[in-house]
Design a protein around this motif. Sequence first.
Motif, PDB file in Angstrom:
ATOM      1  N   ASP A 199      75.447 -17.847  80.654  1.00 15.12           N
ATOM      2  CA  ASP A 199      76.567 -17.212  79.937  1.00 15.12           C
ATOM      3  C   ASP A 199      77.754 -18.160  79.808  1.00 15.12           C
ATOM      4  O   ASP A 199      78.461 -18.120  78.797  1.00 15.12           O
ATOM      5  CB  ASP A 199      77.071 -15.910  80.584  1.00 15.12           C
TER       6      ASP A 199
ATOM      7  N   SER B 267      71.026 -14.653  81.343  1.00 13.65           N
ATOM      8  CA  SER B 267      72.398 -14.160  81.202  1.00 13.65           C
ATOM      9  C   SER B 267      72.829 -13.480  82.499  1.00 13.65           C
ATOM     10  O   SER B 267      72.257 -12.458  82.902  1.00 13.65           O
ATOM     11  CB  SER B 267      72.503 -13.156  80.047  1.00 13.65           C
TER      12      SER B 267
ATOM     13  N   ILE C 184      77.678 -16.788  76.206  1.00 17.74           N
ATOM     14  CA  ILE C 184      77.861 -15.385  75.857  1.00 17.74           C
ATOM     15  C   ILE C 184      78.817 -15.274  74.668  1.00 17.74           C
ATOM     16  O   ILE C 184      79.804 -16.003  74.575  1.00 17.74           O
ATOM     17  CB  ILE C 184      78.381 -14.590  77.074  1.00 17.74           C
TER      18      ILE C 184
END
Length: 246
Positions: free
Chosen positions: A107, A228, A158
């Motif tokens: 992320d 993630s 992200i």
Amino acid sequence: MSEDRYLFPDWPAPEGIRALVTLRAGGHSQGHFSSFNLGLRSGDDPDVVAKNRALLGEDWQWRHPPQWLKQVHGIEVVTAKPDNIEREGDAVWTDKPGLPCAVLTADCLPVIFCNQSGTRVAAAHAGWKGLQAGVLEATVKAMGDEPVRVMAWLGPAISQSHFEVGPEVREAFLKSDPQAEAAFIPGQGDRWYGDLYQLARLRLEKLGVTQISGGHFCTYKEKDRWFSYRRDGVQSGRLATLVWIQ
């Protein structure tokens, strides 16, 4: 070599500069870490992660093993060494051929750099703390070339629609640069959605780096391709982003 293990940056790097990002498929890890997890501190079996790193090395046959980092969300820039010893820092650079610079993310934003002459490369791990504190600026400075002669590629991180933060994060960026306001949109209550890609571009452009590519991914949304931490928590693996001089 399995092509389903890698994504290759689309950037105008000089001939002789190579780079890649590992995808999450094609490795040995099981369960939530399935399957090409490169992070030794992710909670995965270290022996299995070592097998994944060995697989990476077999695929690319580098002259030296990658310079791996113990990342701490800071701005320390390490000079890569060919001794296979992990060093604490959040960015790494080299002018030695065949010595990959590596960062791990799930992320956070990986950023790779090279100069126009193709003689120096670097990789940075830019979570919001490191980004706000100046890890990108520190990396370009460590490379020792004029920023206008440096190019950057922004790897998988992200996206804004999934990166919800508290007001203290936005305030920290605005304190450093009022223009950062454009990288935040309101969420519920006092929450905000931050755009790591836009924040990185603002920092790099202010520094004088104008050749910036990438920035079109979302690790949170694309579960089949990326790990993630925001989506999977402590059971998230880690992607590796590497750049080297051929």
